[in-house]
Design a protein around this motif. Structure first.
Motif: not given
Length: 345
Positions: A208-220
């Motif tokens: 949600f946070v990533a989508h709200y800010y128009g950001a990409s999200l990934m785990f590593t």
């Protein structure tokens, strides 16, 4: 006479660009900057070293550190240059955020927020403090840029919507970050052993946070395969190579979601038991998710986190009628969406 350190060279370069800003647009072709912020000991240095193919053990970042990388574009063509900045200390050195982000560098600047998934109780306050401080400074710089170059400022404000399709159903709810943002969840190897319900809440919240800010999200993690995927994303920010269009939203696997490819419908409503979403009295969608997240992961050591005000709620900028309309608009749209989502279940 001793040679200059990388830090001294970087500082001199920033000062030079600031002093010459009136003579040009301040943008050099082939140069971009990537600023790493995030959890203390969260793995920021490791990611930078991997992106630069440097086989050396990471050292603790003391304050604000700088390095750079080059990438060849072709024969007899000047190499592209990427400036890498890293803020150490988690949320304890927020004042240093203003050093690398200036009106002369902003148009080619990106933010990478690295969050330690193994410490979920620290995750929200770390994320909130760093993003608010960065956003506040960036908005000030954009205003300053607008006085000197209104066209560049206008282009930046339009560009933040470039990752979101014009017909995307969430356009009126989200609030894109003013410059490109990537959120990386580190230490996935520890996180994957968490209870499934905890993983679900963390994954949905970060989506949600990533989508709200128009950001990409990934785990590593330390996995070579995951680090290679992260390296590709950072190279896109640093050197402009093509974006990856792969996507993984399975909470049982490392998330990988490029900006603009997620949606509130796919994310779902906040994981609140007993359908009591209306009892949380949140003033915005972001506050609603915060309340839900902190029910399961109450923040620890909040007194060590520097309190950064949200400029939108700073009394000195208050406009009661505008603020009230904005609150009502956000509440109505998002609560209606959540109610629809619950009814469909």
């Amino acid at each position: 006479m001793p040679s200059e350190t990388l830090w001294e060279i970087a500082k001199a370069e920033v000062e030079k660009r600031s002093s010459n800003g009136s003579e040009s647009d301040g943008v050099e072709i082939g140069e971009k900057s990537v600023f790493f912020i995030g959890s203390k000991n969260g793995g920021k240095t490791t990611i930078i070293l991997r992106c630069l193919d440097r086989d050396e053990p990471p050292k603790p970042t003391l304050a604000l550190e700088y390095t750079y990388g080059r990438k060849a574009k072709g024969h007899n063509i000047p190499k592209d240059i990427a400036h890498f900045w890293e803020l150490g200390g988690g949320t304890s050195l927020l004042d240093l955020i203003s050093v690398p982000i200036t009106s002369d560098t902003l148009r080619t600047f990106s933010i990478v927020l690295v969050l330690d998934l193994s410490k979920p109780n620290d995750l929200w306050p770390t994320m909130e403090n760093l993003l608010q401080a960065t956003k506040s400074h960036v908005n000030k710089v954009i205003m300053k840029l607008g006085k000197k170059n209104s066209k560049a400022s206008s282009e930046m404000r339009q560009k933040i919507w470039s990752n979101m399709q014009k017909d995307h159903p969430d356009r009126e709810i989200i609030d894109p970050f003013p410059i490109p943002l990537v959120i990386i969840g580190s230490k996935y190897d520890i996180f994957q052993d968490f209870d499934s319900e905890k993983r679900k809440v963390i994954c949905k919240t970060l989506r949600f946070v990533a989508h709200y800010y128009g950001a990409s999200l990934m785990f590593t993690s330390k996995s070579e395969a995951l680090l290679l995927k992260i390296r590709g994303v950072i190279n896109q920010l640093a050197f402009g190579i093509d974006k990856s269009k792969s996507i993984c939203v399975d909470q049982n696997k490392p998330l990988f979601i490029t900006a603009g490819l997620d949606s509130l419908n796919q994310i779902g409503s906040p994981p609140v038991p007993d359908n009591d979403i209306g009892k949380l009295h949140a003033r915005s969608p972001m506050e609603l998710w915060k309340k839900v997240y902190e029910r399961l992961f109450p923040p620890k050591n909040t007194n060590t986190l520097k309190d950064i005000k949200d400029p939108a709620r700073d009394p000195q900028y208050a406009e009661s009628e505008v603020d009230e309309m904005r609150i009502q608009k956000d509440q109505t749209k998002y609560m209606m969406w959540c109610q629809i989502d619950w009814n469909m279940k």
